[in-house]
Write a protein that holds these residues in place. Sequence first.
Motif, PDB file in Angstrom:
ATOM      1  N   VAL A   1      50.907  33.471   3.253  1.00 31.35           N
ATOM      2  CA  VAL A   1      49.718  34.308   3.367  1.00 31.35           C
ATOM      3  C   VAL A   1      48.957  34.377   2.054  1.00 31.35           C
ATOM      4  CG1 VAL A   1      48.908  36.638   3.845  1.00 31.35           C
ATOM      5  CG2 VAL A   1      50.710  35.639   5.227  1.00 31.35           C
TER       6      VAL A   1
ATOM      7  N   TYR B   1      46.743  31.591   1.861  1.00 33.51           N
ATOM      8  CA  TYR B   1      45.717  31.763   2.904  1.00 33.51           C
ATOM      9  C   TYR B   1      44.573  32.609   2.369  1.00 33.51           C
ATOM     10  CZ  TYR B   1      43.842  33.694   7.301  1.00 33.51           C
ATOM     11  OH  TYR B   1      43.045  34.109   8.331  1.00 33.51           O
TER      12      TYR B   1
ATOM     13  N   PHE C   1      42.859  24.687   7.894  1.00 29.72           N
ATOM     14  CA  PHE C   1      43.976  25.330   8.576  1.00 29.72           C
ATOM     15  C   PHE C   1      44.525  24.439   9.668  1.00 29.72           C
ATOM     16  CE2 PHE C   1      41.816  28.839   6.660  1.00 29.72           C
ATOM     17  CZ  PHE C   1      42.867  29.591   6.180  1.00 29.72           C
ATOM     18  N   GLU C   2      45.786  24.487   9.800  1.00 28.33           N
ATOM     19  CA  GLU C   2      46.435  23.769  10.885  1.00 28.33           C
ATOM     20  C   GLU C   2      46.559  24.712  12.075  1.00 28.33           C
ATOM     21  OE1 GLU C   2      46.944  20.401   8.535  1.00 28.33           O
ATOM     22  OE2 GLU C   2      47.429  20.633  10.663  1.00 28.33           O
ATOM     23  N   ASP C   3      46.679  24.172  13.245  1.00 28.77           N
ATOM     24  CA  ASP C   3      46.860  25.004  14.427  1.00 28.77           C
ATOM     25  C   ASP C   3      48.314  25.421  14.574  1.00 28.77           C
ATOM     26  OD1 ASP C   3      44.385  23.493  16.588  1.00 28.77           O
ATOM     27  OD2 ASP C   3      44.240  24.717  14.816  1.00 28.77           O
ATOM     28  N   GLU C   4      48.856  25.951  13.545  1.00 28.78           N
ATOM     29  CA  GLU C   4      50.236  26.396  13.597  1.00 28.78           C
ATOM     30  C   GLU C   4      50.316  27.786  13.001  1.00 28.78           C
ATOM     31  OE1 GLU C   4      52.071  22.322  12.095  1.00 28.78           O
ATOM     32  OE2 GLU C   4      53.569  23.774  12.698  1.00 28.78           O
ATOM     33  N   MET C   5      51.349  28.476  13.389  1.00 28.56           N
ATOM     34  CA  MET C   5      51.547  29.811  12.872  1.00 28.56           C
ATOM     35  C   MET C   5      51.956  29.725  11.405  1.00 28.56           C
ATOM     36  SD  MET C   5      51.473  32.932  13.854  1.00 28.56           S
ATOM     37  CE  MET C   5      51.794  32.988  15.611  1.00 28.56           C
ATOM     38  N   ALA C   6      51.247  30.417  10.572  1.00 32.20           N
ATOM     39  CA  ALA C   6      51.652  30.505   9.174  1.00 32.20           C
ATOM     40  C   ALA C   6      52.420  31.807   9.019  1.00 32.20           C
ATOM     41  CB  ALA C   6      50.429  30.523   8.281  1.00 32.20           C
ATOM     42  N   TYR C   7      53.509  31.764   8.370  1.00 32.48           N
ATOM     43  CA  TYR C   7      54.229  33.024   8.247  1.00 32.48           C
ATOM     44  C   TYR C   7      54.957  33.167   6.918  1.00 32.48           C
ATOM     45  CZ  TYR C   7      58.685  30.802   9.638  1.00 32.48           C
ATOM     46  OH  TYR C   7      59.787  30.048   9.708  1.00 32.48           O
ATOM     47  N   VAL C   8      55.164  34.388   6.565  1.00 30.83           N
ATOM     48  CA  VAL C   8      55.852  34.710   5.335  1.00 30.83           C
ATOM     49  C   VAL C   8      56.430  36.096   5.548  1.00 30.83           C
ATOM     50  CG1 VAL C   8      53.882  35.814   4.213  1.00 30.83           C
ATOM     51  CG2 VAL C   8      55.633  34.771   2.817  1.00 30.83           C
TER      52      VAL C   8
ATOM     53  N   LEU D   1      52.704  37.302  10.124  1.00 28.80           N
ATOM     54  CA  LEU D   1      52.388  35.929  10.464  1.00 28.80           C
ATOM     55  C   LEU D   1      50.890  35.853  10.682  1.00 28.80           C
ATOM     56  CD1 LEU D   1      55.052  35.632  13.294  1.00 28.80           C
ATOM     57  CD2 LEU D   1      55.400  35.035  10.917  1.00 28.80           C
ATOM     58  N   CYS D   2      50.292  34.764  10.247  1.00 33.98           N
ATOM     59  CA  CYS D   2      48.867  34.637  10.525  1.00 33.98           C
ATOM     60  C   CYS D   2      48.513  33.192  10.798  1.00 33.98           C
ATOM     61  CB  CYS D   2      48.028  35.211   9.390  1.00 33.98           C
ATOM     62  SG  CYS D   2      48.234  34.362   7.844  1.00 33.98           S
ATOM     63  N   SER D   3      47.452  33.034  11.501  1.00 36.25           N
ATOM     64  CA  SER D   3      47.052  31.690  11.867  1.00 36.25           C
ATOM     65  C   SER D   3      45.567  31.691  12.179  1.00 36.25           C
ATOM     66  CB  SER D   3      47.851  31.235  13.095  1.00 36.25           C
ATOM     67  OG  SER D   3      47.442  29.952  13.476  1.00 36.25           O
ATOM     68  N   LEU D   4      44.953  30.546  11.961  1.00 39.62           N
ATOM     69  CA  LEU D   4      43.559  30.373  12.336  1.00 39.62           C
ATOM     70  C   LEU D   4      43.506  29.180  13.270  1.00 39.62           C
ATOM     71  CD1 LEU D   4      40.587  31.224  11.841  1.00 39.62           C
ATOM     72  CD2 LEU D   4      40.546  29.570   9.979  1.00 39.62           C
ATOM     73  N   VAL D   5      43.198  29.434  14.516  1.00 40.29           N
ATOM     74  CA  VAL D   5      43.139  28.360  15.507  1.00 40.29           C
ATOM     75  C   VAL D   5      41.686  28.216  15.925  1.00 40.29           C
ATOM     76  CG1 VAL D   5      43.987  27.538  17.728  1.00 40.29           C
ATOM     77  CG2 VAL D   5      45.451  28.956  16.295  1.00 40.29           C
ATOM     78  N   ASN D   6      41.071  27.136  15.484  1.00 44.74           N
ATOM     79  CA  ASN D   6      39.626  26.959  15.662  1.00 44.74           C
ATOM     80  C   ASN D   6      38.914  28.184  15.094  1.00 44.74           C
ATOM     81  OD1 ASN D   6      40.023  24.441  16.881  1.00 44.74           O
ATOM     82  ND2 ASN D   6      40.453  25.421  18.829  1.00 44.74           N
TER      83      ASN D   6
ATOM     84  N   LYS E   1      41.292  34.096  15.009  1.00 42.43           N
ATOM     85  CA  LYS E   1      42.196  34.549  13.947  1.00 42.43           C
ATOM     86  C   LYS E   1      43.321  35.375  14.555  1.00 42.43           C
ATOM     87  CE  LYS E   1      38.814  34.169  10.337  1.00 42.43           C
ATOM     88  NZ  LYS E   1      38.042  34.772   9.255  1.00 42.43           N
ATOM     89  N   ILE E   2      44.521  35.046  14.159  1.00 47.45           N
ATOM     90  CA  ILE E   2      45.706  35.656  14.763  1.00 47.45           C
ATOM     91  C   ILE E   2      46.550  36.296  13.665  1.00 47.45           C
ATOM     92  CG2 ILE E   2      47.795  35.189  16.117  1.00 47.45           C
ATOM     93  CD1 ILE E   2      46.266  32.609  17.099  1.00 47.45           C
ATOM     94  N   PHE E   3      46.883  37.549  13.872  1.00 47.59           N
ATOM     95  CA  PHE E   3      47.740  38.266  12.934  1.00 47.59           C
ATOM     96  C   PHE E   3      48.887  38.898  13.717  1.00 47.59           C
ATOM     97  CE2 PHE E   3      43.454  38.244  11.380  1.00 47.59           C
ATOM     98  CZ  PHE E   3      43.561  37.935  10.032  1.00 47.59           C
ATOM     99  N   VAL E   4      50.088  38.541  13.350  1.00 45.13           N
ATOM    100  CA  VAL E   4      51.263  39.131  14.000  1.00 45.13           C
ATOM    101  C   VAL E   4      52.058  39.877  12.938  1.00 45.13           C
ATOM    102  CG1 VAL E   4      53.402  38.669  15.258  1.00 45.13           C
ATOM    103  CG2 VAL E   4      51.367  37.302  15.735  1.00 45.13           C
TER     104      VAL E   4
ATOM    105  N   TYR F   1      41.461  38.120  17.075  1.00 43.13           N
ATOM    106  CA  TYR F   1      40.028  38.266  17.337  1.00 43.13           C
ATOM    107  C   TYR F   1      39.299  36.940  17.183  1.00 43.13           C
ATOM    108  CZ  TYR F   1      38.788  38.352  12.306  1.00 43.13           C
ATOM    109  OH  TYR F   1      38.602  38.042  11.002  1.00 43.13           O
TER     110      TYR F   1
END
Lengths: 187, 244
Positions: free
Chosen positions: A5, A8, A17-24, B164-169, B172-175, B201
């Motif tokens: 993160v 990030y 960004f990759e279409d994968e979950m980034a986590y820490v 956890l976070c991710s950007l898909v296209n 934005k995803i935050f877990v 979102y």
Amino acid sequence: MFLPVAQYVDNINMMPFEDEMAYVWYYQVKEKKTEDIVSTFFLNGSSNLHSPKSTEEIIRESGYLDRYISGMSKFQSLIPCVEPMLEGVTIAHLSKEFTIVMSLVASKDVVCHVEFDQQDECIFIYSSINGKKIFFNFFFESGNIDAQINVSSDEKYLSFDGTVSECLEKLYNEIGKGTDISRTLVA
Amino acid sequence: MKLPKKITPDNLLDTIVELRMQIQQPLELIAGMLAPIFSKIGYQFVSLPSVNLQFSKGNQVAIEIEQRSNNVPVLFVKEAIRVLVAPDRVSINCERGKYVGWTKYSEEIIAIIDAIIKSEIVQSFNRVSIRYVSEYRGESILNKIKYNVVSDNELGLAPREVKLCSLVNNMKIFVTLSDNIARQTHEGETYNASLFDVNIYESCKETLELDTIINLLNKVHDAEKHNFFGLLKDEFINARNPEY
């Protein structure tokens, strides 16, 4: 590819960004009380970034709203009973006074009970703050809304009369100091 | 991955759907403009405090009750569903423990958006967010997910919160996984619980087209389910009576 993160945030404008979950994972860095965990939130590092409210903030706010709506719904259901007895007091005025008390009750109450007492011509709210039972009464027979707050605990019984503001101030002076009712209430 | 339509119990605390928007009327007029239209679909106006009530512990001020500025959100309630309208957003949530299921919930959300559009208070919508928070009492969530979280025991620190976070296209995803933290009931009783918070979102071009908003809403909800169920181990899901 996993993205920590911190990266990030620092590289948000340039990093693909990759279409994968980034986590820490985050460590608990400070603990004031057992239920008060202070963590490092890198995502809040810059005001330009999306800065979501914490999970606890979200839960606390919605819990407050739940209790507030519950109390207000009970109050609104009493309006048809109260209306014929009002003399010079508008519903809006009563509602305003009531929302002040509901704000207090919803933020800290253990039990919230609202009812209309036709004999005494008053609306009655029961709540509990820091183990002290608190009874709010709104009397509206005289054209003005008079409030009475009664507080009872194992040690003593107190009663305050006046406007809602005056009563709450007296309440604070008697039981607020040194207790945890300090907060700003906003919707 | 096959995603369940429903699990029982759902353990949901909060199910927030928020749409960012630009309104074209002063907020103080919004309640009056929305109330007649919202009442047709069963939502009743509930007044929120128009005052700030502040207790201070210092010696200076004991209590302050002051009139608020005109930024008080507008609240409508229909059974378990509540709608908050603020100058820049509309936020919808279910009462705690009374999630109505996505089929009914999405129907209500669409009716609300439709009502807002018809009220002509809004210029455009530009973002859809969904945030579901689940609570598991007395359970660790970190050993229920498909990934291993390892801590450095030499430091004596244990993971309590995993983000956890991710950007898909454009999404934005935050877990956030809060593991075995101390919580308190409304009655003051303390207990340990884990929280599973999925916050997603996606922004879009400013629009007033209902179909565009519905598509985005469903897309974000699909991602919400995908990220929730996708992270959990199969045995954990299967123990919660999944319906497909």
